[in-house]
Design an enzyme around this catalytic site. Sequence first.
Site, mmCIF file in Angstrom:
data_model
loop_
_atom_site.group_PDB
_atom_site.id
_atom_site.type_symbol
_atom_site.label_atom_id
_atom_site.label_comp_id
_atom_site.label_asym_id
_atom_site.label_seq_id
_atom_site.Cartn_x
_atom_site.Cartn_y
_atom_site.Cartn_z
ATOM 1 N N CYS A 60 0.841 -1.270 0.298
ATOM 2 C CA CYS A 60 0.135 -0.106 -0.133
ATOM 3 C C CYS A 60 0.932 1.455 0.063
ATOM 4 O O CYS A 60 0.106 2.461 -0.491
ATOM 5 C CB CYS A 60 -0.649 0.355 1.955
HETATM 6 C C1 BEZ Z 1 1.117 -4.523 1.759
HETATM 7 O O1 BEZ Z 1 -0.165 -3.756 1.505
HETATM 8 O O2 BEZ Z 1 1.796 -4.936 2.514
HETATM 9 C C2 BEZ Z 1 -0.440 -5.819 1.875
HETATM 10 C C3 BEZ Z 1 -1.087 -5.599 2.793
HETATM 11 C C4 BEZ Z 1 -2.174 -6.485 3.648
HETATM 12 C C5 BEZ Z 1 -1.802 -8.024 2.926
HETATM 13 C C6 BEZ Z 1 -0.665 -8.355 2.463
HETATM 14 C C7 BEZ Z 1 0.271 -7.028 2.020
#
Ligand code: BEZ
Length: 208
Positions: free
Chosen positions: A45
């Site tokens: 994200c």
């Molecule tokens: C991420 O944004 O890295 C992420 C968020 C939730 C689950 C897996 C990855």
Amino acid sequence: MGIHIGDTAPDFTADTTVGPIRFHDWIDGDWVFFFSHPGDFTPVCTTEIGRTAQLSAEFARRHVKPLGLSTDGVEEHEAWIRDVNDTQNTTVDFPIVADPDSHIARLYEMIHANESETAAVRSVFIIDPNKRIRLTMTYPMSVGRNFDEILRVIDALQTGDARRIATPADWIPGGKVIIPTSISNTEAETLFPQGFVELRPYLRTTTL
Ligand code: BEZ
């Protein structure tokens, strides 16, 4: 129920990192790239929020307002934005919706219960100035979105609206476009004086 292409984007009020908004008023005649995130302070994200900020001029050029969402509060978003700015060498200049009780995520079906009961998956909604949903995409939590594709599909939608054309597989701006079957050859001659190629009666291409 489902949110489908052609539907009016559901309205909502929300706190965001730039203050409270009523979504339909906030759209205000622009296009919207509304995209959800599983959570603040998560690595994938962080890169996506950063990439959106880096592409600020590209979105603005297309009259598109980015709007992020994750199921955390404004304070967490603000602290996270500082991290995004630091780590992605950018300045986040678009709002992120705070949705700690997930009511907007549920309204937009961003919660896929068999994946997570609380975190949103990576949904994308492209919404036009008439507040219509024009594209939906859903990515899994572990896969960051392709921003070239997001800009490409916005270009395709806007070009299609302006020029009454469709776009073929892997189209990029400047490439050949398709004349829809709803346009007769006679009308096509007027609309596309540069000419067109008729490979089949249903498959006619031109360049803009
Ligand atoms: C991420 O944004 O890295 C992420 C968020 C939730 C689950 C897996 C990855």
